[in-house]
Design an enzyme around this catalytic site. Sequence first.
Site, PDB file in Angstrom:
ATOM      1  N   TYR A 143      91.068  86.706 112.008  1.00 17.81           N
ATOM      2  CA  TYR A 143      91.547  86.893 110.629  1.00 17.81           C
ATOM      3  C   TYR A 143      91.381  85.575 109.890  1.00 17.81           C
ATOM      4  CZ  TYR A 143      94.751  87.778 106.715  1.00 17.81           C
ATOM      5  OH  TYR A 143      95.302  87.931 105.464  1.00 17.81           O
ATOM      6  N   ASP A 242      87.893  77.611 111.515  1.00 13.27           N
ATOM      7  CA  ASP A 242      89.093  77.933 110.735  1.00 13.27           C
ATOM      8  C   ASP A 242      90.314  77.486 111.542  1.00 13.27           C
ATOM      9  OD1 ASP A 242      91.236  79.025 109.387  1.00 13.27           O
ATOM     10  OD2 ASP A 242      90.453  81.071 109.319  1.00 13.27           O
ATOM     11  N   LYS A 270      98.936  76.506 106.461  1.00 10.15           N
ATOM     12  CA  LYS A 270     100.179  76.597 107.240  1.00 10.15           C
ATOM     13  C   LYS A 270     100.889  75.239 107.415  1.00 10.15           C
ATOM     14  CE  LYS A 270      99.265  81.203 108.750  1.00 10.15           C
ATOM     15  NZ  LYS A 270      97.990  81.824 109.040  1.00 10.15           N
TER      16      LYS A 270
HETATM   17  C1  LIG Z   1      97.053  82.637 108.068  1.00 12.77           C
HETATM   18  C2  LIG Z   1      95.602  82.490 108.240  1.00 12.77           C
HETATM   19  C3  LIG Z   1      94.702  82.527 107.161  1.00 12.77           C
HETATM   20  C4  LIG Z   1      95.137  82.923 105.778  1.00 12.77           C
HETATM   21  O1  LIG Z   1      96.038  82.035 105.220  1.00 12.77           O
HETATM   22  P1  LIG Z   1      96.957  82.541 103.987  1.00 12.77           P
HETATM   23  O2  LIG Z   1      97.663  81.284 103.575  1.00 12.77           O
HETATM   24  O3  LIG Z   1      97.863  83.587 104.551  1.00 12.77           O
HETATM   25  O4  LIG Z   1      96.057  83.061 102.946  1.00 12.77           O
HETATM   26  C5  LIG Z   1      93.376  82.227 107.390  1.00 12.77           C
HETATM   27  N1  LIG Z   1      92.931  81.928 108.619  1.00 12.77           N
HETATM   28  C6  LIG Z   1      93.759  81.901 109.689  1.00 12.77           C
HETATM   29  C7  LIG Z   1      93.195  81.550 111.028  1.00 12.77           C
HETATM   30  C8  LIG Z   1      95.108  82.195 109.539  1.00 12.77           C
HETATM   31  O5  LIG Z   1      95.898  82.221 110.617  1.00 12.77           O
END
Ligand SMILES: *Cc1c(COP(=O)(O)O)cnc(C)c1O
Length: 439
Positions: A143, A242, A270
């Site tokens: 994701y 990512d 995060k």
């Molecule tokens: C949480 C997450 C996202 C998206 O971040 P948001 O701040 O919720 O838009 C993208 N990549 C990874 C790996 C994530 O865990």
Amino acid sequence: MNVDRSAAAFERARTVTPGGVNSPVRAFLAVGGTPRFIRQAKGAYLTDVDGNEYVDLVCSWGPMLLGHAHPEVLSAVADAAQRGTSFGAPTEAEVELAAEIIDRTPVDQVRLVNSGTEATLSAIRLARGFTGRDKIIKFAGCYHGHVDSLLASAGSGVATLGIPGTPGVTAGTTADTIVVAYNDREAVREAFATFGEQIACLITEAAPGNMGVIEPGTRDGIGFNRFLADICHEHGALFISDEVMTGFRVSRSGQYGLDGIGGDLMTFGKVMGGGFPAAAFGGRADIMAHLAPVGSVYQAGTLSGNPVATAAGLATLRLATEDVYQTVDKAAEQLKAEVHAALDKAGVPHLVSGSGNLFSVFFVAEGVTAVPDYAAAQAQSVEAYKAFFHSMLDDGVYLPPSAFEGWFLSAAHDSAALDRIVAALPRAAEAAAQSAQHD
Ligand SMILES: *Cc1c(COP(=O)(O)O)cnc(C)c1O
């Protein structure tokens, strides 16, 4: 446990917003029951609007590495807010936050944005602009936020073009997205063999944490991320790592700190926002130079580098010293061992899977010894997780309300917090065992 007030809040919430929540997982659909509306949080604990207290193993899905309402983060936020909450002009603190990220990771430059979603969509646009190519490769079950082109499901076959994973995403948007199974090197090779010169980038979670936590596998001494970086470079494609979830969480330098593999472009979020909306993407200087206003790839944001979010992120990263990571790692090791022991004792087949202090528990079928990809993750017993989750919740432990999410600890999870979790495990393990008999 009385949850009347949460139930009433949920009922009212559903009249004013779809499903009563502002992000789907919060609705508890995967586990059933009443989502807890939170009144406040401190350290390792959440308190809901009915006054029930829980040890928090979600930690806002990762950001709260230091625990909730850390006094020094709060004071940095208050100081920043006193000086004004948004200017639409640069500040010195943004430069400091960028420098802190660059110090911890292999990126040369970063651009601050407001969410992980924005970071990944911007990185992909930049990769396409830089290479002049259209196609991208992603992994099933990874994701990267709710970016149209990344909300693609795998078609049938090993390396096929994606089909839209949700209504509202056009077939045209996902036609340039190739979806392959995680840890499947042959599928990645086949994708490059088929589409090589058209592939702008491959994006992967540095360690997948959004299908449960899955380890990048090692084969012939070569880690999966190393393999991916190499094959991208052989074909003139960019490797995007990512680290929105893993970054500044699984180590001071994220997954890069564990396996030493960075991306040509990387995305963060995060933890670096310290509980506020802040995220970033960054990478090699020659690639970042293609971004406006220096280069021609457009990207912008009214609230990007917001002074309050920046203050929270900067304070969090500065406080996240090696001892913080040692504390969280140690708590994770202890908790993994206790969960494993409790489930073993109750005779519940399971697999504790993770990368560093980020882990999840898969309720796999008897005899399953590995969960390398999304198909394997989906084969787990969500019924067993549901029973386990509700027993823990009733005993004051707030686990992720889905079997496909990581468990997050913080430096505030001290022995008292861990003892409470451990005390709740035997009954939850028994509940999981009972559910298996009903399957
Ligand atoms: C949480 C997450 C996202 C998206 O971040 P948001 O701040 O919720 O838009 C993208 N990549 C990874 C790996 C994530 O865990």
